[in-house]
Design a protein around this motif. Structure first.
Motif, PDB file in Angstrom:
ATOM      1  N   ALA A  37       0.820  -1.216   0.000  1.00  0.00           N
ATOM      2  CA  ALA A  37       0.000   0.000   0.000  1.00  0.00           C
ATOM      3  C   ALA A  37       0.849   1.259   0.000  1.00  0.00           C
ATOM      4  N   SER A  38       2.116   1.139   0.398  1.00  0.00           N
ATOM      5  CA  SER A  38       2.982   2.320   0.432  1.00  0.00           C
ATOM      6  C   SER A  38       3.450   2.746  -0.948  1.00  0.00           C
ATOM      7  N   SER A  40       1.310   1.690  -3.866  1.00  0.00           N
ATOM      8  CA  SER A  40       0.170   1.497  -4.760  1.00  0.00           C
ATOM      9  C   SER A  40      -0.381   2.835  -5.247  1.00  0.00           C
ATOM     10  N   ILE A  45      -6.497   2.898  -2.302  1.00  0.00           N
ATOM     11  CA  ILE A  45      -5.424   3.211  -1.356  1.00  0.00           C
ATOM     12  C   ILE A  45      -5.214   4.716  -1.234  1.00  0.00           C
ATOM     13  N   ILE A  46      -5.087   5.404  -2.348  1.00  0.00           N
ATOM     14  CA  ILE A  46      -4.748   6.829  -2.292  1.00  0.00           C
ATOM     15  C   ILE A  46      -5.979   7.724  -2.308  1.00  0.00           C
ATOM     16  N   LYS A  51      -4.175  10.410 -10.243  1.00  0.00           N
ATOM     17  CA  LYS A  51      -3.286   9.307  -9.901  1.00  0.00           C
ATOM     18  C   LYS A  51      -2.508   8.889 -11.138  1.00  0.00           C
ATOM     19  N   TYR A  70       0.669  12.368  -2.713  1.00  0.00           N
ATOM     20  CA  TYR A  70       0.273  10.957  -2.722  1.00  0.00           C
ATOM     21  C   TYR A  70       0.538  10.309  -1.363  1.00  0.00           C
ATOM     22  N   ARG A  73      -2.213  11.403   0.967  1.00  0.00           N
ATOM     23  CA  ARG A  73      -3.504  10.793   0.638  1.00  0.00           C
ATOM     24  C   ARG A  73      -3.562   9.319   1.027  1.00  0.00           C
ATOM     25  N   ARG A  74      -2.440   8.620   0.928  1.00  0.00           N
ATOM     26  CA  ARG A  74      -2.464   7.189   1.195  1.00  0.00           C
ATOM     27  C   ARG A  74      -2.340   6.872   2.689  1.00  0.00           C
ATOM     28  N   GLU A  75      -1.940   7.832   3.510  1.00  0.00           N
ATOM     29  CA  GLU A  75      -1.621   7.529   4.906  1.00  0.00           C
ATOM     30  C   GLU A  75      -2.771   6.882   5.680  1.00  0.00           C
ATOM     31  N   TYR A  78      -3.070   3.256   4.586  1.00  0.00           N
ATOM     32  CA  TYR A  78      -1.840   2.548   4.942  1.00  0.00           C
ATOM     33  C   TYR A  78      -1.818   2.236   6.436  1.00  0.00           C
ATOM     34  N   SER A 403       5.360   7.842  -1.033  1.00  0.00           N
ATOM     35  CA  SER A 403       4.989   6.738  -0.149  1.00  0.00           C
ATOM     36  C   SER A 403       4.686   7.176   1.272  1.00  0.00           C
TER      37      SER A 403
END
Length: 469
Positions: A37-38, A40, A45-46, A51, A70, A73-75, A78, A403
């Motif tokens: 996921a870090s 992706s 995920i994000i 994207k 990114y 947004r993913r944190e 994740y 990431s």
């Protein structure tokens, strides 16, 4: 990746339904999902918004790109996936039962763990479980040791832990250099030489990280006068590490003439071997930099204490001599740190792929960014050459931001020093046009950053482990 085929076969048998896997493999699968996921780019995920089309999307992954949004947004997703992997690992009890699946899970959980204050051992395997992948496991222990060194925490990897994997002590650094020098002069199996050296190199860097904490930077060492003999010996070992890396990689055109494995004409035919050689050079460059920074920080701290505790009447002769020796050591290590910073910039400009920096050395790069800012703030300005180095680190952090979220204001402070020289037109180019920085995601990409420690298995000319020096 370790256990990759086992996990893939098990998932295939269960029609790729993770909840049907055996408990230990189920934990491993959740760890892989969380780590994946870090990097992706899936909307799941994000989240919503722009994207990349793929990891080879040149409209996104290009020189100077700022990808920090990114990471922000993913944190949330994740963190949720990490929490689920940790919960499942606790329920299954992977720390209590030695197996190779659990050993890999423990390492990945260590990597995923949010709170770095409470650290568990990075593996739980027995000798027969890790002997076939000794170089990879040595690399895992190295990553653990360097991570704890950055945070000045006790090194949990003991000498016996290392012997459990390698079976015996490697050659000393001096003898390792002599052995490699002879091999390079004989020009036999030269493409294999970096791989034969990696396990010994990992072993010594891990040992030096332990020595640094126990003899110089640790809590016990800080309660005693500075051990100048240990520092001198430590500096000598750092010089040996640098000599070994330089011997193998600094003159690759001479060492690998003709169809160079570092810049082969049939690149796509030899891509796997090429990237693994670049990975070896990358790890050999970056691993000692953490040790240099740790030593530099400690000498700066000792010097500050010495200057603040000097008596008003004037120091005694013995105290003055000690202060002079400390100042000499500090200048020597400061010069070493400046040279190391240049090597970091060079390494960042030729990174093999984004996962190498985002997953292996992100904290190290951020720590050296702080070093640049401390030096620049103290001097009030930077030279054009240092500004170019700062720009390289800033651009690398913007990639790492794809990431992970970065400390607030870090990149902006770096860019402020860069912009001053850019306005004056005195800034040299940060990256050449043939830099791999521009081509980090050459298709096909497997994202297997663990493969940096081994030769590609499909290349039968080079055994995966090579000789152990």
């Amino acid at each position: 990746m370790l256990r990759r085929d086992v996990l893939r076969d098990a998932l295939s048998l269960t029609s790729w339904q993770i909840h049907l896997l055996p408990p230990q493999l189920k934990v491993l699968a959740h760890c892989v999902v969380a780590l994946s996921a870090s990097i992706s780019f899936d909307h799941a995920i994000i989240g919503p918004g722009a994207k990349p089309v793929s990891l080879g999307d040149r409209s996104v992954f290009t020189r100077g790109a700022d990808l920090r949004e990114y990471g922000v947004r993913r944190e949330p997703m994740y963190r949720a996936l990490c929490a689920e992997a940790l919960r499942l690992a606790s329920d299954v009890g992977v720390l209590l039962e030695p197996s190779e699946d659990n050993a890999v899970s423990c390492f990945m959980l260590q990597f995923l763990e949010n709170a770095r204050d409470t650290r568990s051992r990075p593996f739980a395997g027995e000798e027969q479980m890790v002997s076939q992948n000794a170089t990879i496991w040595s690399g895992f222990l190295l990553m653990e040791a360097l991570e704890t060194t950055l945070h000045r925490q006790p090194i949990l990897v003991s000498h016996h832990d290392q012997l459990l994997i390698t079976g015996r002590d490697p050659l000393s650094l001096q003898n390792l250099f002599v052995s490699l020098q002879s091999a390079m002069q004989e020009k036999k199996e030269q493409p294999l030489i970096p791989f034969t050296a990696m396990r010994s190199y990992f072993f010594h860097v891990t040992r030096l990280a332990r020595d640094l904490y126990e003899k110089i930077t640790g809590d016990f060492a800080r309660r005693h006068p500075l051990d100048e003999g240990s520092i001198t010996e430590f500096i000598s070992s750092l010089n040996h590490l640098h000599s070994i890396r330089s011997l193998i990689f600094d003159r690759e055109d001479d060492n690998y003439p003709g169809d160079s494995l570092f810049f082969p004409s049939g690149f796509f035919q030899k891509r796997g071997l090429h990237l693994n050689l670049c990975s070896c050079a990358y790890v050999m460059t970056f691993s000692p930099t953490t040790l240099v920074l740790g030593l530099h920080r400690e000498l700066v701290r000792r010097a500050a204490i010495s200057s603040s505790s000097s008596p008003a009447i004037g120091p005694a002769a013995a105290d003055q001599w000690a202060a002079d020796r400390l100042a000499l050591l500090r200048r020597q290590v400061s010069e070493m740190a400046d040279l190391t910073l240049g090597e970091i910039a060079r390494g960042l400009r030729t990174m093999p792929s984004l996962p190498h920096i985002a997953h292996v050395h992100r904290d190290n790069v951020a720590a050296w960014a702080d070093f640049c800012l401390e030096e620049a703030d103290a001097a009030g300005s930077v030279s054009p050459e240092r500004a170019a180095t700062i720009e390289t680190i800033s651009e690398a952090l913007k990639l790492i931001g794809y990431s992970w979220p970065l400390p607030s204001g870090l990149v902006e402070r770096l860019d402020a020093y860069v912009d001053t020289h850019r306005l004056l037109g005195s800034l040299p180019p940060a990256f050449s046009e043939d830099s791999m920085f521009l081509d980090m995601f050459l298709a096909p990409l497997d994202n297997n950053w663990v493969s940096m420690f081994t030769v590609p298995p499909e290349n039968e000319a080079f055994p995966a482990q090579g000789r152990y020096l």
